[in-house]
Write an enzyme that holds these catalytic residues in place. Structure first.
Site, PDB file in Angstrom:
ATOM      1  N   GLU A   1     -33.608 -17.998 -55.447  1.00 35.61           N
ATOM      2  CA  GLU A   1     -34.923 -19.020 -55.367  1.00 35.61           C
ATOM      3  C   GLU A   1     -34.533 -19.950 -56.537  1.00 35.61           C
ATOM      4  O   GLU A   1     -33.434 -19.923 -57.334  1.00 35.61           O
ATOM      5  CB  GLU A   1     -36.252 -18.189 -55.843  1.00 35.61           C
ATOM      6  CG  GLU A   1     -36.695 -17.452 -54.717  1.00 35.61           C
ATOM      7  CD  GLU A   1     -37.975 -16.697 -54.916  1.00 35.61           C
ATOM      8  OE1 GLU A   1     -38.352 -16.551 -56.349  1.00 35.61           O
ATOM      9  OE2 GLU A   1     -38.394 -15.961 -54.114  1.00 35.61           O
TER      10      GLU A   1
ATOM     11  N   ARG B   1     -39.491 -25.321 -60.485  1.00 33.79           N
ATOM     12  CA  ARG B   1     -40.552 -25.697 -59.835  1.00 33.79           C
ATOM     13  C   ARG B   1     -41.596 -26.840 -60.359  1.00 33.79           C
ATOM     14  O   ARG B   1     -42.097 -27.593 -59.425  1.00 33.79           O
ATOM     15  CB  ARG B   1     -41.582 -24.310 -60.011  1.00 33.79           C
ATOM     16  CG  ARG B   1     -42.366 -24.032 -58.926  1.00 33.79           C
ATOM     17  CD  ARG B   1     -42.829 -22.641 -59.212  1.00 33.79           C
ATOM     18  NE  ARG B   1     -42.385 -21.734 -58.349  1.00 33.79           N
ATOM     19  CZ  ARG B   1     -42.861 -20.378 -58.153  1.00 33.79           C
ATOM     20  NH1 ARG B   1     -43.631 -19.930 -58.888  1.00 33.79           N
ATOM     21  NH2 ARG B   1     -42.160 -19.507 -57.636  1.00 33.79           N
TER      22      ARG B   1
ATOM     23  N   HIS C   1     -50.802 -22.318 -58.918  1.00 34.83           N
ATOM     24  CA  HIS C   1     -50.001 -20.989 -58.574  1.00 34.83           C
ATOM     25  C   HIS C   1     -50.185 -19.956 -59.587  1.00 34.83           C
ATOM     26  O   HIS C   1     -50.439 -18.625 -59.086  1.00 34.83           O
ATOM     27  CB  HIS C   1     -48.587 -21.347 -58.172  1.00 34.83           C
ATOM     28  CG  HIS C   1     -47.953 -20.259 -57.460  1.00 34.83           C
ATOM     29  ND1 HIS C   1     -48.407 -19.451 -56.405  1.00 34.83           N
ATOM     30  CD2 HIS C   1     -46.715 -19.519 -57.703  1.00 34.83           C
ATOM     31  CE1 HIS C   1     -47.604 -18.610 -56.296  1.00 34.83           C
ATOM     32  NE2 HIS C   1     -46.614 -18.453 -57.056  1.00 34.83           N
TER      33      HIS C   1
ATOM     34  N   ARG D   1     -42.632 -20.868 -65.646  1.00 37.26           N
ATOM     35  CA  ARG D   1     -42.185 -19.595 -65.001  1.00 37.26           C
ATOM     36  C   ARG D   1     -40.997 -19.644 -64.120  1.00 37.26           C
ATOM     37  O   ARG D   1     -41.038 -20.310 -63.237  1.00 37.26           O
ATOM     38  CB  ARG D   1     -43.321 -18.654 -64.577  1.00 37.26           C
ATOM     39  CG  ARG D   1     -43.032 -17.413 -63.962  1.00 37.26           C
ATOM     40  CD  ARG D   1     -44.121 -16.627 -63.721  1.00 37.26           C
ATOM     41  NE  ARG D   1     -44.615 -17.117 -62.519  1.00 37.26           N
ATOM     42  CZ  ARG D   1     -44.595 -17.094 -61.132  1.00 37.26           C
ATOM     43  NH1 ARG D   1     -43.487 -16.097 -60.953  1.00 37.26           N
ATOM     44  NH2 ARG D   1     -45.005 -17.536 -60.239  1.00 37.26           N
TER      45      ARG D   1
HETATM   46  C1  SIN Z   1     -42.785 -17.544 -53.997  1.00 35.60           C
HETATM   47  O1  SIN Z   1     -42.406 -16.738 -53.097  1.00 35.60           O
HETATM   48  O2  SIN Z   1     -42.257 -18.752 -53.892  1.00 35.60           O
HETATM   49  C2  SIN Z   1     -43.670 -17.370 -55.188  1.00 35.60           C
HETATM   50  C3  SIN Z   1     -42.648 -16.412 -55.910  1.00 35.60           C
HETATM   51  C4  SIN Z   1     -43.315 -16.818 -57.568  1.00 35.60           C
HETATM   52  O3  SIN Z   1     -44.242 -17.320 -57.614  1.00 35.60           O
HETATM   53  O4  SIN Z   1     -42.615 -16.169 -58.451  1.00 35.60           O
END
Ligand code: SIN
Length: 483
Positions: free
Chosen positions: A111, A269, A329, A365
């Site tokens: 990610e 993010r 989020h 985060r």
């Molecule tokens: C996601 O699956 O993108 C969310 C993961 C997260 O917010 O840690």
């Protein structure tokens, strides 16, 4: 009067894992506001980040601190990453099934902002749901559903328990220790990915009871959310999609993120969210998540939640692009605790998970660090509680409570959600924050129920903290007006 060993407010990963860390014979009461599954853990898609091996511990620490834009507490992050592997292995040994590759090895995905693939997942993109189901099956303690905690029974520096509203009746429950694991603040924003039970009331209550809220300006917006469905919770499109090949494009097919950061879709993010916001404003173009790099069969198997959710909404993935927007989020800010989750200045009060602030996440985060936080810090909290054995004399509290809801609340709640989204969201301006603060103060003076008052107080702390931080940092971006 019945006295529990512990009351846990919230049945997400932090709350349920804390319950699992108590002995079977301990009297533990877990309270959840709605159905037990209506929590943010249930909707977590991407997974659990965890150091891949011993050598990766330091790299995971550095990735977390870099994403956190310098606001992280290094010791908190070290604990997260070092204890993280143990917590995940423990979960596996208890029987939890993470997805594996064709050789039977754990499958790690990637990610944004992680320098390597270190995200474990379950049920494809249903990691949170599977984990919640597992922890619920494991749970041996009493669970109280559809129950709103309306007060913490605090006298001096001691918490005697909680007041709860359940099916028209108020009851007080008493415990030697109270653990707050009630999650973030999603419902105070117009567009969010959170469960509807996540209303931000507990932070307001903590504030009223004299707990310190820290880093409240640090609110995270997920970059890839489909916001056009009905209902308060908007459809999350996991970061793992980008980690495995999805592109962010505008309606002309341009991969504009590279104009903002050379890491493009793998930027942190906050940068991706802000770039999307800016590009839309600047060009007037819509922005899409393109999934064309995925093969159809693979996609359906790897991301079944997204495939079926979007199918219900009339889109066939991966063939069709999905129109996206950032949405609220995750709250990095929350109740300040020590590194065992203990709330300073209180003898027997703890906060863990999203509601807490240990400065693990700093100003932004790192993706998939929150389920890990829930696992690691719930265990630390219970070990700390066990090591203290604090005793005190209980007293009986009145069950009298104010009106929780009044006639005008719904309208004001919606006004607040719009104000917070527009003025305390992805891009903030000083004057608009000041206007919002005034509006909140005005609403606080009107005839409202207690739950809205608590929400407003949480919102006010977000706005106040945003006003106090004059420079941009991580998720807090303050636009300076020229002249
Ligand atoms: C996601 O699956 O993108 C969310 C993961 C997260 O917010 O840690």
């Amino acid at each position: 009067m019945k006295i529990y060993d512990a009351i846990i407010i919230g049945a997400g990963v932090a709350g349920l894992n804390a319950a699992a860390c108590f002995d079977k014979n301990d009297e533990v009461l877990v309270i959840c506001k709605d159905n037990s599954w209506d929590c943010n853990t249930f909707y977590a898609q991407g997974g659990v980040s965890v150091p891949y091996d011993e050598e990766d511990v330091d790299v995971h620490i550095e990735d977390t601190i870099e994403a956190g834009a310098g606001l992280c507490d290094r010791e908190a992050v070290r604990i997260l990453c070092q204890d993280g592997r143990v917590a995940v292995d423990d979960l596996i040994n208890r029987g939890f099934l993470f997805d594996r590759d064709e050789n039977g090895e754990l499958h790690y995905t990637r990610e944004a902002s992680h320098s390597r693939a270190r995200i474990l997942h379950a049920g494809g993109d249903a990691t949170g749901r599977q984990m919640h189901h597992f922890l619920m099956q494991e749970n041996v303690h009493t669970l109280l559903y559809n129950s709103t905690v309306t007060d913490l029974l605090i006298e001096g520096n001691i918490c005697h328990g909680v007041r709860v509203y359940h099916k028209g009746i108020f009851r007080n429950y008493y415990a030697k220790t109270t653990i707050i694991a009630s999650g973030g603040v999603g419902s105070i924003y117009k567009y969010h990915t959170n469960s509807k039970a996540i209303s931000g009331e507990m932070q307001g209550l903590a504030y009223e009871k004299g707990m310190e809220l820290r880093d409240m300006e640090m609110m995270q917006f997920h970059p890839t959310v489909f916001i056009h469905n009905q209902g308060a919770r908007k459809q999350l499109l996991t970061e793992a999609l980008r980690g495995e090949g999805a592109w962010i494009v505008d309606e002309n097919g341009k991969r504009f993120l590279f104009e903002y950061d050379k890491r493009g879709p793998m930027s942190p993010r906050n940068i991706v969210s802000r770039s999307i916001f800016d590009w839309k404003q600047k060009t007037g173009l819509s922005v899409y998540l393109s999934l064309k790099n995925f093969k159809s069969d693979f996609f359906k198997k790897r991301f079944p939640t997204i495939y079926f959710n979007m199918k219900d909404l009339g889109l066939t993935l991966p063939q069709e692009d999905v129109r996206i927007s950032p949405a609220f989020h995750y709250a990095m800010g929350g109740i300040k605790t020590d590194l065992n989750g203990k709330v300073p200045n209180f003898y027997n009060l703890y906060a863990i998970g999203e509601v807490a602030n240990t400065r693990i996440h700093g100003a932004n985060r790192l993706a998939s660090n929150s389920l890990l936080e829930g696992l690691v810090f719930s265990k630390r909290a219970v070990l700390d509680i066990k090591s203290r054995d604090f005793e005190f004399e209980f007293r009986v509290f009145s069950k009298e409570e104010e009106d929780l809801v009044k006639d005008n609340d719904k309208k004001l709640k919606n006004t607040l959600r719009t104000l917070m989204w527009e003025n305390a969201g992805i891009v903030r301006e000083h004057t608009k924050l000041e206007e919002t603060l005034k509006e909140i103060e005005k609403m606080l003076k009107s005839d409202i129920g207690k739950l809205l008052r608590l929400r407003l107080k949480t919102s006010r702390e977000i706005v106040r903290a945003a006003l106090e931080r004059k420079e941009s940092l991580g998720a807090h971006y303050i636009k300076k007006l020229k002249g």
